[in-house]
Design a protein around this motif. Structure first.
Motif, PDB file in Angstrom:
ATOM      1  N   ALA A 157       0.834  -1.209   0.000  1.00  0.00           N
ATOM      2  CA  ALA A 157       0.000   0.000   0.000  1.00  0.00           C
ATOM      3  C   ALA A 157       0.866   1.255   0.000  1.00  0.00           C
ATOM      4  CB  ALA A 157      -0.939  -0.007   1.207  1.00  0.00           C
ATOM      5  N   GLU A 158       1.899   1.266   0.825  1.00  0.00           N
ATOM      6  CA  GLU A 158       2.784   2.426   0.891  1.00  0.00           C
ATOM      7  C   GLU A 158       3.477   2.668  -0.446  1.00  0.00           C
ATOM      8  OE1 GLU A 158       6.712   4.058   3.275  1.00  0.00           O
ATOM      9  OE2 GLU A 158       5.590   2.385   4.112  1.00  0.00           O
ATOM     10  N   GLU A 159       4.007   1.612  -1.038  1.00  0.00           N
ATOM     11  CA  GLU A 159       4.698   1.765  -2.319  1.00  0.00           C
ATOM     12  C   GLU A 159       3.748   2.208  -3.429  1.00  0.00           C
ATOM     13  OE1 GLU A 159       7.372  -0.808  -5.469  1.00  0.00           O
ATOM     14  OE2 GLU A 159       7.359  -1.419  -3.363  1.00  0.00           O
ATOM     15  N   ALA A 160       2.489   1.745  -3.360  1.00  0.00           N
ATOM     16  CA  ALA A 160       1.507   2.102  -4.382  1.00  0.00           C
ATOM     17  C   ALA A 160       0.885   3.474  -4.142  1.00  0.00           C
ATOM     18  CB  ALA A 160       0.415   1.039  -4.435  1.00  0.00           C
ATOM     19  N   GLY A 161       1.079   4.013  -2.942  1.00  0.00           N
ATOM     20  CA  GLY A 161       0.525   5.328  -2.639  1.00  0.00           C
ATOM     21  C   GLY A 161      -0.947   5.314  -2.276  1.00  0.00           C
ATOM     22  N   VAL A 162      -1.405   4.197  -1.705  1.00  0.00           N
ATOM     23  CA  VAL A 162      -2.792   4.093  -1.239  1.00  0.00           C
ATOM     24  C   VAL A 162      -2.767   3.691   0.234  1.00  0.00           C
ATOM     25  CG1 VAL A 162      -3.696   3.468  -3.522  1.00  0.00           C
ATOM     26  CG2 VAL A 162      -3.044   1.653  -1.937  1.00  0.00           C
ATOM     27  N   SER A 163      -3.903   3.857   0.899  1.00  0.00           N
ATOM     28  CA  SER A 163      -3.955   3.464   2.303  1.00  0.00           C
ATOM     29  C   SER A 163      -4.028   1.945   2.427  1.00  0.00           C
ATOM     30  CB  SER A 163      -5.160   4.095   3.001  1.00  0.00           C
ATOM     31  OG  SER A 163      -6.360   3.478   2.595  1.00  0.00           O
ATOM     32  N   THR A 164      -3.568   1.461   3.550  1.00  0.00           N
ATOM     33  CA  THR A 164      -3.636   0.017   3.822  1.00  0.00           C
ATOM     34  C   THR A 164      -5.085  -0.447   3.819  1.00  0.00           C
ATOM     35  OG1 THR A 164      -1.622   0.180   5.139  1.00  0.00           O
ATOM     36  CG2 THR A 164      -2.960  -1.781   5.472  1.00  0.00           C
ATOM     37  N   GLN A 165      -5.973   0.346   4.419  1.00  0.00           N
ATOM     38  CA  GLN A 165      -7.398   0.001   4.469  1.00  0.00           C
ATOM     39  C   GLN A 165      -7.979  -0.111   3.060  1.00  0.00           C
ATOM     40  OE1 GLN A 165      -9.358  -0.907   6.961  1.00  0.00           O
ATOM     41  NE2 GLN A 165     -11.129  -1.081   5.634  1.00  0.00           N
ATOM     42  N   TYR A 166      -7.639   0.846   2.207  1.00  0.00           N
ATOM     43  CA  TYR A 166      -8.170   0.819   0.841  1.00  0.00           C
ATOM     44  C   TYR A 166      -7.665  -0.410   0.085  1.00  0.00           C
ATOM     45  CZ  TYR A 166      -9.635   2.276  -3.789  1.00  0.00           C
ATOM     46  OH  TYR A 166     -10.229   2.313  -5.020  1.00  0.00           O
ATOM     47  N   LEU A 167      -6.381  -0.700   0.191  1.00  0.00           N
ATOM     48  CA  LEU A 167      -5.842  -1.879  -0.483  1.00  0.00           C
ATOM     49  C   LEU A 167      -6.485  -3.149   0.042  1.00  0.00           C
ATOM     50  CD1 LEU A 167      -4.010  -3.226  -2.518  1.00  0.00           C
ATOM     51  CD2 LEU A 167      -2.146  -3.094  -0.841  1.00  0.00           C
TER      52      LEU A 167
END
Length: 102
Positions: free
Chosen positions: A44-54
């Motif tokens: 999630a961090e590498e993709a630039g999204v929140s952990t919850q969203y992923l």
């Protein structure tokens, strides 16, 4: 008042529900993440999204944009076309028509 009549039960089990595109994409992303030994938070961090969203994407609860799919796939070392091909291949294994939209 009239007598209540029980609702008849089907004699056979209903066919398994075909997965939606977002469910198949989520399953493919989760399996790839597990295969490469990455954590949800790391990807999630590498993709630039929140952990919850992923997490919701992986569970098939969110319909991610193509930009998000590209970012997550890229974080896992996949091209978007690779992810799409894998999902399409998985869906062709399902009997019956393929549902590409919710």
């Amino acid at each position: 008042m009239g007598e209540l009549i029980p609702f008849p039960r089907p004699e056979t089990e209903p066919a398994e529900r075909e997965p939606l595109w977002r469910e198949a994409v989520g399953r493919e992303l989760r399996e790839e993440r597990h295969d490469v030994g990455r954590t949800l938070a790391d990807v999630a961090e590498e993709a630039g999204v929140s952990t919850q969203y992923l997490s919701e994407v992986e569970r098939g609860r969110k319909e991610p944009s193509s930009e998000v799919l590209q970012a997550v796939a890229g974080a896992l070392g996949l091209r978007l076309v690779d992810l799409t091909t894998r999902v399409a291949r998985r869906l062709t294994e399902v009997r019956g028509p393929v549902c590409l939209a919710a």
